[in-house]
Design a protein around this motif. Sequence first.
Motif, PDB file in Angstrom:
ATOM      1  N   UNK A  10      32.989  38.489  25.656  1.00  0.00           N
ATOM      2  CA  UNK A  10      32.641  40.051  25.257  1.00  0.00           C
ATOM      3  C   UNK A  10      33.931  40.663  24.854  1.00  0.00           C
ATOM      4  N   UNK A  11      34.206  41.647  24.116  1.00  0.00           N
ATOM      5  CA  UNK A  11      35.211  42.451  23.753  1.00  0.00           C
ATOM      6  C   UNK A  11      35.598  43.427  24.742  1.00  0.00           C
ATOM      7  N   UNK A  12      34.933  43.584  25.954  1.00  0.00           N
ATOM      8  CA  UNK A  12      34.830  44.690  26.989  1.00  0.00           C
ATOM      9  C   UNK A  12      36.118  44.039  27.850  1.00  0.00           C
ATOM     10  N   UNK A  13      36.999  44.959  28.374  1.00  0.00           N
ATOM     11  CA  UNK A  13      38.029  44.590  29.400  1.00  0.00           C
ATOM     12  C   UNK A  13      37.368  44.975  30.815  1.00  0.00           C
ATOM     13  N   UNK A  25      43.980  43.703  38.520  1.00  0.00           N
ATOM     14  CA  UNK A  25      43.908  42.844  37.849  1.00  0.00           C
ATOM     15  C   UNK A  25      43.001  43.144  36.372  1.00  0.00           C
ATOM     16  N   UNK A  26      43.356  42.747  35.220  1.00  0.00           N
ATOM     17  CA  UNK A  26      42.603  42.891  34.170  1.00  0.00           C
ATOM     18  C   UNK A  26      42.266  41.584  33.518  1.00  0.00           C
ATOM     19  N   UNK A  27      41.097  41.611  32.739  1.00  0.00           N
ATOM     20  CA  UNK A  27      40.958  40.340  31.841  1.00  0.00           C
ATOM     21  C   UNK A  27      42.096  40.451  30.810  1.00  0.00           C
ATOM     22  N   UNK A  28      42.249  39.033  30.184  1.00  0.00           N
ATOM     23  CA  UNK A  28      43.552  38.825  29.501  1.00  0.00           C
ATOM     24  C   UNK A  28      43.226  39.465  28.257  1.00  0.00           C
ATOM     25  N   UNK A  29      42.169  40.091  27.748  1.00  0.00           N
ATOM     26  CA  UNK A  29      41.865  40.760  26.486  1.00  0.00           C
ATOM     27  C   UNK A  29      42.524  42.195  26.751  1.00  0.00           C
ATOM     28  N   UNK A  30      42.836  42.612  27.801  1.00  0.00           N
ATOM     29  CA  UNK A  30      43.694  43.719  27.990  1.00  0.00           C
ATOM     30  C   UNK A  30      44.844  43.847  27.318  1.00  0.00           C
ATOM     31  N   UNK A  93      33.874  52.538  33.163  1.00  0.00           N
ATOM     32  CA  UNK A  93      33.038  52.886  34.258  1.00  0.00           C
ATOM     33  C   UNK A  93      33.427  51.789  35.347  1.00  0.00           C
ATOM     34  N   UNK A  94      33.290  52.400  36.692  1.00  0.00           N
ATOM     35  CA  UNK A  94      33.346  51.370  37.832  1.00  0.00           C
ATOM     36  C   UNK A  94      32.630  51.598  38.972  1.00  0.00           C
ATOM     37  N   UNK A  95      32.631  51.039  39.785  1.00  0.00           N
ATOM     38  CA  UNK A  95      31.849  50.792  41.154  1.00  0.00           C
ATOM     39  C   UNK A  95      32.724  50.252  42.255  1.00  0.00           C
ATOM     40  N   UNK A  96      32.317  50.489  43.631  1.00  0.00           N
ATOM     41  CA  UNK A  96      33.101  49.878  44.637  1.00  0.00           C
ATOM     42  C   UNK A  96      32.328  49.157  45.298  1.00  0.00           C
ATOM     43  N   UNK A  97      32.828  48.139  45.975  1.00  0.00           N
ATOM     44  CA  UNK A  97      32.313  46.968  47.044  1.00  0.00           C
ATOM     45  C   UNK A  97      32.871  47.458  48.263  1.00  0.00           C
ATOM     46  N   UNK A  98      31.925  47.540  49.242  1.00  0.00           N
ATOM     47  CA  UNK A  98      32.437  47.845  50.680  1.00  0.00           C
ATOM     48  C   UNK A  98      32.273  46.748  51.542  1.00  0.00           C
ATOM     49  N   UNK A  99      32.983  46.741  52.463  1.00  0.00           N
ATOM     50  CA  UNK A  99      32.892  45.562  53.609  1.00  0.00           C
ATOM     51  C   UNK A  99      31.997  46.112  54.760  1.00  0.00           C
ATOM     52  N   UNK A 100      31.830  45.083  55.674  1.00  0.00           N
ATOM     53  CA  UNK A 100      30.966  45.544  56.944  1.00  0.00           C
ATOM     54  C   UNK A 100      31.066  46.885  57.554  1.00  0.00           C
ATOM     55  N   UNK A 111      35.837  48.320  30.742  1.00  0.00           N
ATOM     56  CA  UNK A 111      36.318  49.469  29.758  1.00  0.00           C
ATOM     57  C   UNK A 111      35.397  49.092  28.393  1.00  0.00           C
ATOM     58  N   UNK A 112      34.870  49.915  27.818  1.00  0.00           N
ATOM     59  CA  UNK A 112      34.133  49.410  26.535  1.00  0.00           C
ATOM     60  C   UNK A 112      34.681  50.144  25.547  1.00  0.00           C
ATOM     61  N   UNK A 113      35.229  49.736  24.424  1.00  0.00           N
ATOM     62  CA  UNK A 113      35.795  50.326  23.426  1.00  0.00           C
ATOM     63  C   UNK A 113      34.648  51.060  22.760  1.00  0.00           C
ATOM     64  N   UNK A 114      34.800  52.183  22.229  1.00  0.00           N
ATOM     65  CA  UNK A 114      33.875  53.225  21.411  1.00  0.00           C
ATOM     66  C   UNK A 114      34.642  53.961  20.368  1.00  0.00           C
TER      67      UNK A 114
END
Length: 182
Positions: A10-13, A25-30, A93-100, A111-114
């Motif tokens: 994908x081209x998305x980051x 961390x970001x994917x390498x395409x960043x 766009x982002x979302x969070x992951x919560x612990x117990x 991050x989607x290029x528009x």
Amino acid sequence: ERYNTIVGMTDNIIFEYDVTKDSVIFTSNFNTKFSFRAKTSRFEDSFFVNGQVLRKKKAEFERFVDSMLEGKAVQGEFCFKTIYNDYAWYIVRCACIRGNDDEIVKIIGVMLGIDRAKRREKNLMKMASYDSLTQILNRQSFEESLLNEYELSHMRKTRVAVLFIDIDDFKYCYVTHNHLKS
């Protein structure tokens, strides 16, 4: 391995902020899109704090980051400085992951290029507002602009004037030239 293969296609980051380790961390395409390089992987050195956003979107991006850190699932459109020293539009766009214990453990996003779509939209708006031959506002856009100026002058308690110029046989010349252009 499957995840890395899909991300590489994908081209998305894609990014991840590990809150417990204070590591972004970001994917390498960043790195192929942005010249920004963080000194460390800590959040305070990250793109979210130090990346260059178009000035008129900076305050909105700061509110976005604050909401992200509060654990809200958020989305926004921002214009970032690229590796080519210009600016390009991205949906973030982002979302969070919560612990117990319901504490935020990670924040993940994309991050989607528009930029291409934004340029097309701007071009369509120009085509809808301006005459293709004269490159001046078309009648509808002119009337809207004139009404807006009139309302502003009324609010400011100032005056507005309109200069009307009649050009003999302009319609004939316009139609003839526009026909030849087609």
